[in-house]
Design a protein around this motif. Structure first.
Motif, PDB file in Angstrom:
ATOM      1  N   UNK A 135       0.968  -1.141  -0.283  1.00 52.43           N
ATOM      2  CA  UNK A 135       0.052   0.143   0.140  1.00 52.43           C
ATOM      3  C   UNK A 135       0.812   1.243   0.015  1.00 52.43           C
ATOM      4  N   UNK A 139      -3.496   9.382   5.068  1.00 53.79           N
ATOM      5  CA  UNK A 139      -4.570   8.937   5.717  1.00 53.79           C
ATOM      6  C   UNK A 139      -3.712   8.649   7.063  1.00 53.79           C
ATOM      7  N   UNK A 165      -3.200   5.147   8.987  1.00 54.88           N
ATOM      8  CA  UNK A 165      -2.088   4.222   8.636  1.00 54.88           C
ATOM      9  C   UNK A 165      -0.913   4.859   8.877  1.00 54.88           C
ATOM     10  N   UNK A 184      -9.683   4.274   1.084  1.00 51.60           N
ATOM     11  CA  UNK A 184      -9.023   3.573  -0.176  1.00 51.60           C
ATOM     12  C   UNK A 184      -9.679   2.361  -0.693  1.00 51.60           C
ATOM     13  N   UNK A 230     -10.128  -0.938  -3.835  1.00 44.38           N
ATOM     14  CA  UNK A 230      -9.430  -1.662  -4.868  1.00 44.38           C
ATOM     15  C   UNK A 230     -10.693  -1.994  -5.794  1.00 44.38           C
ATOM     16  N   UNK A 266     -10.490  -0.957   0.388  1.00 44.61           N
ATOM     17  CA  UNK A 266      -9.113  -1.594   0.229  1.00 44.61           C
ATOM     18  C   UNK A 266      -8.828  -2.526   1.356  1.00 44.61           C
ATOM     19  N   UNK A 267      -9.071  -2.295   2.635  1.00 42.20           N
ATOM     20  CA  UNK A 267      -8.724  -3.263   3.596  1.00 42.20           C
ATOM     21  C   UNK A 267      -9.880  -4.375   3.821  1.00 42.20           C
TER      22      UNK A 267
END
Lengths: 503, 503
Positions: A81, A110, A113, B243, B245, B436-437
């Motif tokens: 990522x 972000x 993270x 985020x 995908x 994303x996660x």
């Protein structure tokens, strides 16, 4: 201990940040040769990342409002990522790289993270590739920023073999109860005197802020009184949006050393005088007044000792210089800056500011928020110019030689322009960042920087030579520009810096 | 009039949006041949952009809290900010394009500017290039989204000559006083009955919301009562981050038509049954329970008449179907979906929802915020599956043939997965977007979609053929896949869709 508390100044950087003013620093690096494979890059990260644990940690908000956030291992850490792979469109010009960098720099990190990104950029023309690195200011200041990029960099083309890293098992996130206990116990571990300040601040925060302003902040007040002349408002302050422009200019460090030797002063004096002249020309190009324009300029100086390099975090001293943007004569401009900087160093202003940032490590966040807002909202300074020293020998990433680093500072909420410099292997590069709308002509400003430096060079009897953006052939690599003594223009090529001035 | 008021449902999309749930829709397009020059693309935009004035307008917040934002010309409009140029790293795979698209889709649009971006992407392998288009839902729904991309698209390889556009002079931003007058006068121009509702809402908003819930929202209540069975919680709902995908799957429209002809039903029934089966397999791969899992699925249907195509804005009808994810047998799965959809159409649920969205145009934003939060927070639905019909003939951009469109829906704050479909020139493509996660295995989910469709095909006695991602040679372009009748597997190639299932 339940995670490491964020440092005081680092907390301040989190508090200044808003959706338009992003507190990340960055660097754009160009390299010679073919880009490494993405998977090879990932492998190098995997082998070395344990050396900077902060890069696998995220922030956890404090359970009590007066405590600070803390760093905890990110249980969902995903290297792919943070390390990203992209390419430039044809022809892969530096202009296109600047646009990509500006877009990436215009996006806030972000906070859920680890606060960094590393972009591998293929397709730069001239058999080059690039890296765009972006890290929150709360993680590193400019100097340790070099340390982190250095994580991937080697001093030799053949990377020294790295032993396999120790296995990484993220510590589980602390529970709310653990955090609360830790938060309550925290102040008792600081030195007694400071614990008292902290405890008093819980009851009367406004009183402590007032103390801070009167006592520790005294040096800053001095600076304000001395230089706050209320000059005309310039395009370099105003409301900004989230988007950015980015540009750069290269100079030879030998040229700047020759200028300072001839005119008497430091390389930093040359840099500040160059910026003053560049803004002078830029205002004229825009048709704005230059009469009486002085810019209070924050010049961060790292006070990190070498032994401290292992521990990341901010240890910066702050000096506030006044740039004579009004001044039309390059030699006078330089003399004003030089004399002023010498006087500032004697006055101990830098020491006062240093005390402020060190105390920051012990003060609860509400005090820090006040202190940092002093900077951000009362406009004690108009501009940031920071100069990060880098190594004077070539570096390599996976065997590819680093050609150019271009550094990036964050813009404060009321600032439309930021100037950062980094020296490396015989060159010294400007990284210019601007608000997308307010600094729509940043490219012109970059030309003003070239023009201003050429004027200083002319005043010193030097001819500027702009370092090549391309890889140097091997036979030139030994004893490069940085190693050469330079006292005049004898035997030099055409003065490209001069001819590239405002036409 | 001081700018055009935002439509009711459009306002709702602004209100649902938060920093993690971005309300933009999008499409990724692949084209055959060399990418056009960026400047040529800009020129086409300059010639045609006046046809969609909304794309040079930005939102202005209302001066009164109960009024709606309005669209005003952006005096700082800069086409090159919105139209962007980038490239893929080598080798330029579709996986790399998906990563780039996911990154771009994970960034919220800036509300201070016209709400769209258009990215030209070079370097896609197989002599292709791509476009990633991103537009806020408040500007267009899925159907008019096609209209906007169509702005750049032609029905022939040779673009028809466009007359030079009329000169564009942005109207100045209205003053606060003008806005206030307009805002106060606004409700009086709506039909009398609705004006009364609006005026009452100024005094007693909660009362009107209650009315809305009881009366107009009746159809929705029916849907909730009928289908809210309290099944197990699935990975498809939960807190999301910013985020994303992105992944996709291609099918031949002829294959889906053959399946629906054999099994009896509509293409949309095939799509919904395919999604139900894909999630069934995905849950099993993750080791989760499928027993009793039903997903309340919002199926937006456009109610835009063709004559309305000129005026952008949302005119969607909403149906809520229940996907039998628990069901292991493809034929049963299909039958359940088909019978349910037929019953829903008879019950008039869609009509009720349509009335809701049309009334939205007259209700002040506080009511709409309540209504849209009904959707967002009370989880009336678990998933969005939307199917946008596109043209069944080839389209061209600057003479380059469009190969594949892959559509993108926004994720609501509590949804980790979104499914959009678009048909075009004989194919029907899934665009899958995930957090994303939470949807870390979205690639596996894409394989589950292939597997599920292959099961339906097998139940219907059809062999699937996955359309080629590459340009078709000219001799195949005439009478392509879309035009062929397909009733069985005779004379077809290997069933790639099947062999690509979960191994």
């Amino acid at each position: 201990m339940v995670g490491e508390r964020l440092g005081g100044l680092d907390t301040a950087f989190l508090q200044i940040e808003n959706e338009n003013a992003h507190m990340h620093i960055g660097v754009v690096l160009t390299f010679a040769g073919e880009a490494p494979r993405y998977d090879d890059l990932i492998e190098v990260f995997e082998r070395r990342l344990h050396l900077v644990p902060r890069y696998r940690q995220r922030l956890l908000a404090p359970p009590l409002p007066l405590d600070r956030p803390r760093w905890v291992d990110d249980p969902h850490f995903n290297l792919r990522f943070h390390v990203r792979h992209t390419g430039l469109p044809a022809p892969g010009s530096e202009e296109q790289l600047k646009e990509l960098a500006a877009r990436i720099l215009g996006q806030r990190l972000d906070r859920e993270r680890p606060l960094w990104e590393f972009w591998l950029v293929e397709g730069l023309e001239g058999n080059r590739f690039a890296v765009i690195a972006k890290t929150h200011h709360a993680v590193v200041d400019g100097v340790s920023g070099v340390d982190v990029v250095t994580l991937l960099l080697d001093a030799t083309p053949e990377p020294s073999p790295t032993p396999p890293p120790p296995p990484w098992l993220p510590r589980p996130l602390p529970s709310r109860a653990e955090l609360l206990v830790e938060s309550l116990a925290g102040p008792l571990r600081t030195p007694l005197e400071l614990a008292k300040v902290a405890q008093r601040s819980l009851a009367h925060p406004e009183e402590v802020v007032s103390d801070l302003r009167r006592g520790i902040g005294g040096a800053l007040e001095f600076a304000r009184a001395a230089f706050l002349r209320g000059g005309p408002r310039t395009p370099y302050n105003g409301k900004i949006g989230p988007h950015r422009r980015f540009d750069w200019v290269r100079f030879s460090l030998a040229d700047l050393r020759a200028i300072k030797a001839r005119l008497g002063g430091t390389v930093n004096d040359v840099v500040l005088a160059c910026v003053a002249g560049a803004l002078h020309h830029h205002l004229l190009v825009r048709g704005e007044r230059v009469e009486g324009v002085e810019l209070k300029t924050l010049v961060p100086v790292s006070v990190r000792a070498d032994v401290e390099r292992g521990a990341l975090g901010n240890r910066v001293s702050l000096m506030i210089a006044t740039l004579p943007v009004w001044c039309a004569d390059p030699a006078t401009r330089f003399a004003i800056v030089r004399d002023q900087m010498a006087a500032l160093k004697e006055s101990g202003q830098a020491v006062g500011a240093k005390v402020l940032t060190e105390l920051g490590d012990f003060a609860p966040p509400t005090i820090l928020a006040q202190a940092s807002r002093l900077f951000a909202t009362q406009r004690v300074f108009n501009l940031v110019v920071t100069n990060v020293p880098g190594p004077q020998f070539p570096l390599y990433m996976l065997g590819r030689r680093l050609i150019d680093p271009f550094p990036v500072v964050p813009l404060a909420p009321d600032q439309t322009l930021g100037v950062a410099l980094m020296s490396y292997d015989g060159r010294i590069n400007f990284g210019l960042i601007g608000d997308y709308d307010r600094m729509w002509d940043l490219r012109t400003l970059a030309r003003c920087v070239r023009r201003s430096m050429a004027e200083l060079a002319e005043a010193a009897g030097i001819e500027l030579e702009e370092p090549s953006p391309y890889p140097r052939p091997e036979w030139l690599a030994e004893g490069g520009e940085g190693a050469e003594a330079k006292t005049g223009s004898e035997g030099r090529g055409a003065a490209r810096g001069t001819s590239d001035g405002i036409g």
